[in-house]
Design a protein around this motif. Sequence first.
Motif, PDB file in Angstrom:
ATOM      1  N   PRO A 236       0.813  -1.213   0.000  1.00 29.13           N
ATOM      2  CA  PRO A 236       0.000   0.000   0.000  1.00 29.13           C
ATOM      3  C   PRO A 236       0.853   1.272   0.000  1.00 29.13           C
ATOM      4  O   PRO A 236       0.325   2.384  -0.081  1.00 29.13           O
ATOM      5  CB  PRO A 236      -0.800  -0.114   1.297  1.00 29.13           C
TER       6      PRO A 236
ATOM      7  N   LYS B 260      16.804   0.190  -2.430  1.00 31.45           N
ATOM      8  CA  LYS B 260      16.560  -0.686  -1.266  1.00 31.45           C
ATOM      9  C   LYS B 260      17.890  -1.203  -0.709  1.00 31.45           C
ATOM     10  O   LYS B 260      18.129  -1.152   0.501  1.00 31.45           O
ATOM     11  CB  LYS B 260      15.662  -1.852  -1.680  1.00 31.45           C
TER      12      LYS B 260
ATOM     13  N   LEU C 142      19.383  -0.219   3.034  1.00 31.56           N
ATOM     14  CA  LEU C 142      19.485  -1.285   4.039  1.00 31.56           C
ATOM     15  C   LEU C 142      20.932  -1.495   4.476  1.00 31.56           C
ATOM     16  O   LEU C 142      21.195  -1.836   5.625  1.00 31.56           O
ATOM     17  CB  LEU C 142      18.909  -2.595   3.493  1.00 31.56           C
ATOM     18  N   GLU C 143      21.858  -1.280   3.562  1.00 31.54           N
ATOM     19  CA  GLU C 143      23.282  -1.406   3.905  1.00 31.54           C
ATOM     20  C   GLU C 143      23.803  -0.135   4.572  1.00 31.54           C
ATOM     21  O   GLU C 143      24.971  -0.023   4.905  1.00 31.54           O
ATOM     22  CB  GLU C 143      24.105  -1.695   2.648  1.00 31.54           C
ATOM     23  N   ARG C 144      22.933   0.864   4.712  1.00 33.03           N
ATOM     24  CA  ARG C 144      23.270   2.179   5.311  1.00 33.03           C
ATOM     25  C   ARG C 144      24.325   2.935   4.496  1.00 33.03           C
ATOM     26  O   ARG C 144      25.047   3.763   5.036  1.00 33.03           O
ATOM     27  CB  ARG C 144      23.761   2.037   6.758  1.00 33.03           C
TER      28      ARG C 144
ATOM     29  N   VAL D  41      26.507   5.052  13.070  1.00 31.28           N
ATOM     30  CA  VAL D  41      25.422   4.194  13.534  1.00 31.28           C
ATOM     31  C   VAL D  41      24.444   5.020  14.357  1.00 31.28           C
ATOM     32  O   VAL D  41      24.843   5.793  15.234  1.00 31.28           O
ATOM     33  CB  VAL D  41      25.989   3.027  14.381  1.00 31.28           C
TER      34      VAL D  41
ATOM     35  N   GLN E 285       9.983  -3.622  -2.684  1.00 34.07           N
ATOM     36  CA  GLN E 285       9.652  -5.040  -2.875  1.00 34.07           C
ATOM     37  C   GLN E 285       8.241  -5.252  -3.371  1.00 34.07           C
ATOM     38  O   GLN E 285       7.928  -6.292  -3.935  1.00 34.07           O
ATOM     39  CB  GLN E 285       9.827  -5.781  -1.553  1.00 34.07           C
TER      40      GLN E 285
ATOM     41  N   TRP F 119      29.814   6.440  16.517  1.00 37.34           N
ATOM     42  CA  TRP F 119      30.183   5.105  16.023  1.00 37.34           C
ATOM     43  C   TRP F 119      30.281   5.234  14.508  1.00 37.34           C
ATOM     44  O   TRP F 119      29.276   5.150  13.806  1.00 37.34           O
ATOM     45  CB  TRP F 119      29.118   4.106  16.433  1.00 37.34           C
TER      46      TRP F 119
ATOM     47  N   ASP G  98       1.627  -1.428   6.977  1.00 37.76           N
ATOM     48  CA  ASP G  98       1.131  -2.083   5.764  1.00 37.76           C
ATOM     49  C   ASP G  98      -0.296  -2.590   5.930  1.00 37.76           C
ATOM     50  O   ASP G  98      -0.920  -3.026   4.968  1.00 37.76           O
ATOM     51  CB  ASP G  98       2.058  -3.242   5.373  1.00 37.76           C
TER      52      ASP G  98
ATOM     53  N   SER H 221      19.549 -11.290   2.640  1.00 36.13           N
ATOM     54  CA  SER H 221      19.425  -9.892   3.059  1.00 36.13           C
ATOM     55  C   SER H 221      18.603  -9.098   2.042  1.00 36.13           C
ATOM     56  O   SER H 221      18.750  -9.267   0.830  1.00 36.13           O
ATOM     57  CB  SER H 221      20.811  -9.260   3.229  1.00 36.13           C
ATOM     58  N   GLY H 222      17.750  -8.237   2.557  1.00 36.19           N
ATOM     59  CA  GLY H 222      16.947  -7.375   1.689  1.00 36.19           C
ATOM     60  C   GLY H 222      15.707  -8.025   1.130  1.00 36.19           C
ATOM     61  O   GLY H 222      14.944  -7.368   0.418  1.00 36.19           O
ATOM     62  N   PHE H 223      15.497  -9.300   1.424  1.00 34.54           N
ATOM     63  CA  PHE H 223      14.314 -10.001   0.916  1.00 34.54           C
ATOM     64  C   PHE H 223      13.534 -10.594   2.086  1.00 34.54           C
ATOM     65  O   PHE H 223      14.115 -10.944   3.113  1.00 34.54           O
ATOM     66  CB  PHE H 223      14.713 -11.126  -0.054  1.00 34.54           C
ATOM     67  N   LYS H 224      12.249 -10.688   1.868  1.00 33.30           N
ATOM     68  CA  LYS H 224      11.392 -11.163   2.945  1.00 33.30           C
ATOM     69  C   LYS H 224      11.711 -12.618   3.305  1.00 33.30           C
ATOM     70  O   LYS H 224      11.824 -13.466   2.434  1.00 33.30           O
ATOM     71  CB  LYS H 224       9.933 -11.058   2.510  1.00 33.30           C
TER      72      LYS H 224
ATOM     73  N   ASP I  90      26.520  -7.247  15.289  1.00 33.23           N
ATOM     74  CA  ASP I  90      27.262  -6.031  15.633  1.00 33.23           C
ATOM     75  C   ASP I  90      26.379  -5.004  16.345  1.00 33.23           C
ATOM     76  O   ASP I  90      26.833  -3.899  16.646  1.00 33.23           O
ATOM     77  CB  ASP I  90      27.890  -5.413  14.377  1.00 33.23           C
TER      78      ASP I  90
ATOM     79  N   ILE J 138      24.028  -3.215  15.263  1.00 33.89           N
ATOM     80  CA  ILE J 138      23.617  -2.027  14.491  1.00 33.89           C
ATOM     81  C   ILE J 138      22.130  -2.118  14.141  1.00 33.89           C
ATOM     82  O   ILE J 138      21.396  -1.150  14.239  1.00 33.89           O
ATOM     83  CB  ILE J 138      24.499  -1.876  13.233  1.00 33.89           C
ATOM     84  N   ASP J 139      21.676  -3.290  13.725  1.00 39.14           N
ATOM     85  CA  ASP J 139      20.261  -3.465  13.374  1.00 39.14           C
ATOM     86  C   ASP J 139      19.490  -3.996  14.573  1.00 39.14           C
ATOM     87  O   ASP J 139      19.905  -4.970  15.206  1.00 39.14           O
ATOM     88  CB  ASP J 139      20.100  -4.486  12.234  1.00 39.14           C
TER      89      ASP J 139
ATOM     90  N   ILE K 259      12.461  -8.819   7.107  1.00 36.14           N
ATOM     91  CA  ILE K 259      13.478  -8.512   6.099  1.00 36.14           C
ATOM     92  C   ILE K 259      14.757  -8.175   6.860  1.00 36.14           C
ATOM     93  O   ILE K 259      14.824  -7.139   7.541  1.00 36.14           O
ATOM     94  CB  ILE K 259      13.042  -7.342   5.197  1.00 36.14           C
TER      95      ILE K 259
ATOM     96  N   PRO L 108      18.232  -6.706   7.108  1.00 33.82           N
ATOM     97  CA  PRO L 108      18.833  -5.681   6.249  1.00 33.82           C
ATOM     98  C   PRO L 108      20.162  -6.081   5.627  1.00 33.82           C
ATOM     99  O   PRO L 108      20.441  -5.727   4.486  1.00 33.82           O
ATOM    100  CB  PRO L 108      19.032  -4.486   7.190  1.00 33.82           C
ATOM    101  N   ARG L 109      20.998  -6.799   6.376  1.00 28.44           N
ATOM    102  CA  ARG L 109      22.361  -7.017   5.889  1.00 28.44           C
ATOM    103  C   ARG L 109      22.737  -8.489   5.966  1.00 28.44           C
ATOM    104  O   ARG L 109      22.172  -9.249   6.746  1.00 28.44           O
ATOM    105  CB  ARG L 109      23.339  -6.183   6.710  1.00 28.44           C
ATOM    106  N   ALA L 110      23.759  -8.844   5.168  1.00 30.86           N
ATOM    107  CA  ALA L 110      24.214 -10.240   5.133  1.00 30.86           C
ATOM    108  C   ALA L 110      25.201 -10.450   6.274  1.00 30.86           C
ATOM    109  O   ALA L 110      26.421 -10.286   6.109  1.00 30.86           O
ATOM    110  CB  ALA L 110      24.856 -10.548   3.788  1.00 30.86           C
TER     111      ALA L 110
END
Lengths: 261, 294
Positions: free
Chosen positions: A51, A93, A97-99, A107, A132, A218, B43, B206-209, B238, B240-241, B261, B263-265
């Motif tokens: 949505p 995306k 996500l990787e910042r 951070v 997505q 950080w 959502d 990472s990045g996928f549901k 770490d 961070i997330d 999801i 975020p990172r690998a």
Amino acid sequence: MYQCSSTISRKLTVLKNNLGRSSVKRQVHFACIVIIGMCALAEAHDIVTTPVTWDREISRIFYSRCVACHREGSRAFSLMQYQETFPWRTAIKEEVLERRMPPWGAVKGFGDFRNDQALTPEELELLTSWSQGGSPEGEEKDFPAKDKLNEMMKESAWFDAEAKASHSARQPGAIAVKGDFKLVKTFNLDGLLAKSVPPGSYQIIAELPDGRIEPLVWLDDYKEQFGHPFLYRAPLELPAGTVISGIPPGATIFLLPEEKK
Amino acid sequence: MRTVLGLLVLLVVAAAVSAQNPVIAPLPSQNAGSVYICPMDPDVRSNSPGNCARCGMALVAGLPDPVEYHLHLDVSPKPIKTGQPADLTFEVHDPWKDRPVTNFQIVHEKLFHMFVVSQDLQVFLHNHPTLGSDKSFHYQYVFPKSGMYRILGDFYPDGATPQLITKTVIVPGPAPKPASLMRDYSPKDAENMTVELTTDPPQPISGFKSQMYFRVKPAEGLEKYLAAWGHMLAASDDLIDMIHEHPFIADGGPQIQFNVIFPRARAYRVWVQFQRKGVVNTAYFDIPVKALGQ
């Protein structure tokens, strides 16, 4: 779309002919291949399952966080229009996500900065859902009004220009720090500026004489070209004897003093 | 056999139609008129007022612009000492003039949810600071060891959107070794149930549901805990997330599905909480997340 329709029509005709003259086993086999092919065709389009729309949520994030750099005539490709943004939806995306974007390099939640440009968890969730979920444009009525857009862009531009112009290593009273460093007199710390930081993740802290430890910043994947200061929401009073530590070898951190009013 | 062939043709036609019309039925937000949104699960939307099917919160009309409030955390006494009570005070300020915020919405039965995770991922706490007469939230906590802690505040100021803000506290003393997580999907015996985990895909990307299916045994007596069939906090190794989720599908039966999801690998520790017969069960799993194509 016409090409797509005619391709499907041709495949259906072929299938129909085939069903009439081949063995049942071959027919089923062929039909399965066609179905797989159809599915692949369907996947070539983005199916909308979210949505979240460009007009309502995503444009607001982009105008307040990204367009200081991502606009026509600036240093990065424009992300001001839906048509410009859509082709980049997957890369966007991954970058957020990787910042890696926005290029903040620290951070969130380690130090409290008034010019914090890191995306919030809510913004990350919206961007991911939009990327997505088919990246829909939405409805024009939801797009922010012009004065609101200007307000958002002003906020974004401040981060890019004003903060850099008014806070620099040449600021009077700034102290350049390499390695562990002990303050010889009280310092009211307004912010930090990082130079020559090697790739990696570094927690820079202040160890106060009374034993307290204050998280300063950080740095995470911070790059020289970012060039922005990290400005605290409220100045930190660091008494004489405070040790600044966590600075990686080769890097310089400039302690920026509180401006005298 | 003709029936089989007929079905196959129908499938082909259906696929063709799907390719021509990729956009499925309009979602509520794409229709004209008011949209009602769950403040906790953005959502979840509807064209009419009601409650969120996922978390039970009242849907709100319109969509406030997402703005980030300021969360100040003070810990006293200073310096913090391990093994001794410390008072945590959280003050919320608005993002425009930094004025104190005094009105909050209840989210999952509480005004403020707090998660505490230690640097080595050995300490996990989910609890609820209470609103004092000074309009700040207070909680007394004993930090069990030295090192860094990440503290996640989850609250919902009136007229805003829900806030999820992380703060950092460093307790003086030797820092523990950083967490080194290996895949751990083994069943966990919690307080009065066993919790099993499977994920789809088997190794999240990472990045996928990722769909995470938790099965609890026994399921008899399973209850909602803080208005949800479960709570999840995922923290990257770490720190961070920090991701806070509620079940995507759950009905009080043995399987509870979360969609996440990552975020990172890198590796994540995931804590889940389920309540059975009045007892809150907490279990954790370690999940390595790979990049697409790895």
